[in-house]
Design an enzyme around this catalytic site. Structure first.
Site, PDB file in Angstrom:
ATOM      1  N   TYR A  52       0.823  -1.472   0.222  1.00  0.00           N
ATOM      2  CA  TYR A  52      -0.107   0.549  -0.110  1.00  0.00           C
ATOM      3  C   TYR A  52       0.874   1.332  -0.104  1.00  0.00           C
ATOM      4  CZ  TYR A  52      -4.307  -2.993   0.128  1.00  0.00           C
ATOM      5  OH  TYR A  52      -5.015  -3.543  -0.456  1.00  0.00           O
ATOM      6  N   VAL A  88      -9.979   3.078  -4.288  1.00  0.00           N
ATOM      7  CA  VAL A  88      -9.109   3.907  -3.337  1.00  0.00           C
ATOM      8  C   VAL A  88      -8.270   4.650  -3.226  1.00  0.00           C
ATOM      9  CG1 VAL A  88      -9.261   1.154  -1.979  1.00  0.00           C
ATOM     10  CG2 VAL A  88      -7.367   2.260  -3.044  1.00  0.00           C
ATOM     11  N   HIS A 104     -14.774   1.214  -0.706  1.00  0.00           N
ATOM     12  CA  HIS A 104     -13.312  -0.225  -0.806  1.00  0.00           C
ATOM     13  C   HIS A 104     -12.480   0.913   0.172  1.00  0.00           C
ATOM     14  CE1 HIS A 104     -14.321  -2.884  -4.033  1.00  0.00           C
ATOM     15  NE2 HIS A 104     -15.275  -3.079  -2.930  1.00  0.00           N
ATOM     16  N   CYS A 115      -8.791   0.896  18.208  1.00  0.00           N
ATOM     17  CA  CYS A 115      -9.818   1.193  18.690  1.00  0.00           C
ATOM     18  C   CYS A 115     -10.822   2.256  17.615  1.00  0.00           C
ATOM     19  CB  CYS A 115      -9.104   2.650  19.721  1.00  0.00           C
ATOM     20  SG  CYS A 115      -8.478   3.791  18.068  1.00  0.00           S
ATOM     21  N   CYS A 131      -1.022   3.660  17.199  1.00  0.00           N
ATOM     22  CA  CYS A 131      -1.954   4.709  16.709  1.00  0.00           C
ATOM     23  C   CYS A 131      -2.087   6.299  17.821  1.00  0.00           C
ATOM     24  CB  CYS A 131      -3.735   4.084  17.390  1.00  0.00           C
ATOM     25  SG  CYS A 131      -4.937   4.906  17.568  1.00  0.00           S
ATOM     26  N   CYS A 134      -4.885   5.533  20.509  1.00  0.00           N
ATOM     27  CA  CYS A 134      -4.886   4.891  21.646  1.00  0.00           C
ATOM     28  C   CYS A 134      -3.710   3.969  21.774  1.00  0.00           C
ATOM     29  CB  CYS A 134      -5.925   4.007  21.925  1.00  0.00           C
ATOM     30  SG  CYS A 134      -5.232   2.164  20.088  1.00  0.00           S
ATOM     31  N   THR A 171     -15.374  -0.861 -14.559  1.00  0.00           N
ATOM     32  CA  THR A 171     -15.073  -2.015 -13.893  1.00  0.00           C
ATOM     33  C   THR A 171     -14.901  -3.735 -14.247  1.00  0.00           C
ATOM     34  OG1 THR A 171     -15.626  -2.878 -11.685  1.00  0.00           O
ATOM     35  CG2 THR A 171     -17.299  -1.456 -12.685  1.00  0.00           C
ATOM     36  N   LEU A 194     -14.326  -0.344 -21.475  1.00  0.00           N
ATOM     37  CA  LEU A 194     -13.370  -0.779 -22.161  1.00  0.00           C
ATOM     38  C   LEU A 194     -14.021  -1.739 -23.267  1.00  0.00           C
ATOM     39  CD1 LEU A 194     -10.747   0.551 -23.370  1.00  0.00           C
ATOM     40  CD2 LEU A 194      -8.981  -0.982 -22.570  1.00  0.00           C
TER      41      LEU A 194
END
Ligand code: BV8
Length: 220
Positions: A52, A88, A104, A115, A131, A134, A171, A194
């Protein structure tokens, strides 16, 4: 007219962001079970963060394209537009779409698995991050992995079911429940892609071609 729009990776393809199932797509380079499931994250959080982090950097250096911009123009028109995306990336928002429903999740957001706090993700995330709410070292990208329940499903289902027109753009219609949304549509349905998707037969109308050409022409 009430229009509900669902976009997928094909709308960001011409901005240089990889799709998933095309030749060379992300799921042909990575095993989605290793990088896009809670089990994969539990097994190897560093690998998932690397996956990511690379996509977040790619997204930050990408620019919205003519399809994103045309959808932002449509949102500013007299039509009542609900823009739902499986993507995303943040290109719809950066193109000026005022409200984007990210079913998503979002690459640029972080989530605490302990949390449930959410915040803007740093460029690079790692398993050692704590985090801010928390203090737990349980931070993850705020994206919906396979086996997890997509966000805002009630709002999405209502928008699709009450729309005069439901349009799916870019999609492959391989991932559910997004691919099943066309079944909820009571009005006209249009697929812009496409090539015919896995659910092409469920649509009344189709326009095939690159999103940067077909979407502005459709919006005009
Ligand atoms: C859930 C976020 C329960 C992370 C993603 C068996 C049968 C049916 C379903 C299942 C099954 N086994 C398991 C399931 C459920 C599973 C699923 O659908 N699996 C599939 C693989 C079979 N789904 C889930 O687990 C979902 N959760 O079901 O929970 C539930 C649900 C509701 C209520 C209660 C309980 C969660 C799924 C979400 C997973 N997360 N992404 C990340 O991004 O890393 S999915 C991932 O795929 C991306 O979000 C992506 O957007 C999405 C869909 O892919 P597409 O966007 O369509 O991209 P793709 O590459 O496939 O296609 C691109 C298209 O663009 C192509 O058609 C191409 O021709 C076109 N194109 C290319 N270039 C252009 C273009 N078009 C125009 N112009 C261009 N230039």
């Amino acid at each position: 007219m009430k229009i509900a729009i669902l976009t997928g990776a094909g709308v960001s393809a011409e901005s240089g962001l990889g799709t998933f199932r095309d030749v060379g797509g992300l799921w042909t380079q990575y095993d989605l079970n290793e990088v896009a499931t809670p089990e994969g994250f539990a097994r190897n959080p560093a690998l998932v963060h690397d996956f990511y982090n690379a996509r977040r950097a790619n997204c930050a250096s990408a620019a919205p394209n003519a399809a994103h911009q045309a959808l932002a123009v449509l949102a500013a028109s007299t039509h009542e537009v609900t823009l739902i995306t499986q993507n995303v990336d943040d290109l719809h928002a950066r193109a000026g779409s005022p409200k984007v429903i990210h079913m998503h999740g979002q690459l640029m957001r972080a989530l605490c698995a302990d949390c449930d706090a959410r915040w803007n993700a740093p460029e690079v995330m790692s398993p050692q991050d704590d985090c801010p709410a928390c203090g737990a070292s349980a931070t993850r990208p705020d994206v919906v992995w396979f086996g997890e329940i997509p966000y805002h499903m009630d709002e999405i289902a209502h928008a699709v079911a009450t729309a005069d027109l439901f349009v799916a753009i870019g999609t492959s219609a391989e991932v559910y429940p997004a691919a099943g949304l066309v079944e909820l549509a009571q009005g006209q349905t249009l697929e812009i892609n496409l090539e015919p998707s896995a659910r092409a037969n469920a649509f009344d109308d189709h326009r095939f071609g690159p999103a940067t050409q077909v979407v502005p022409a459709w919006v005009a």
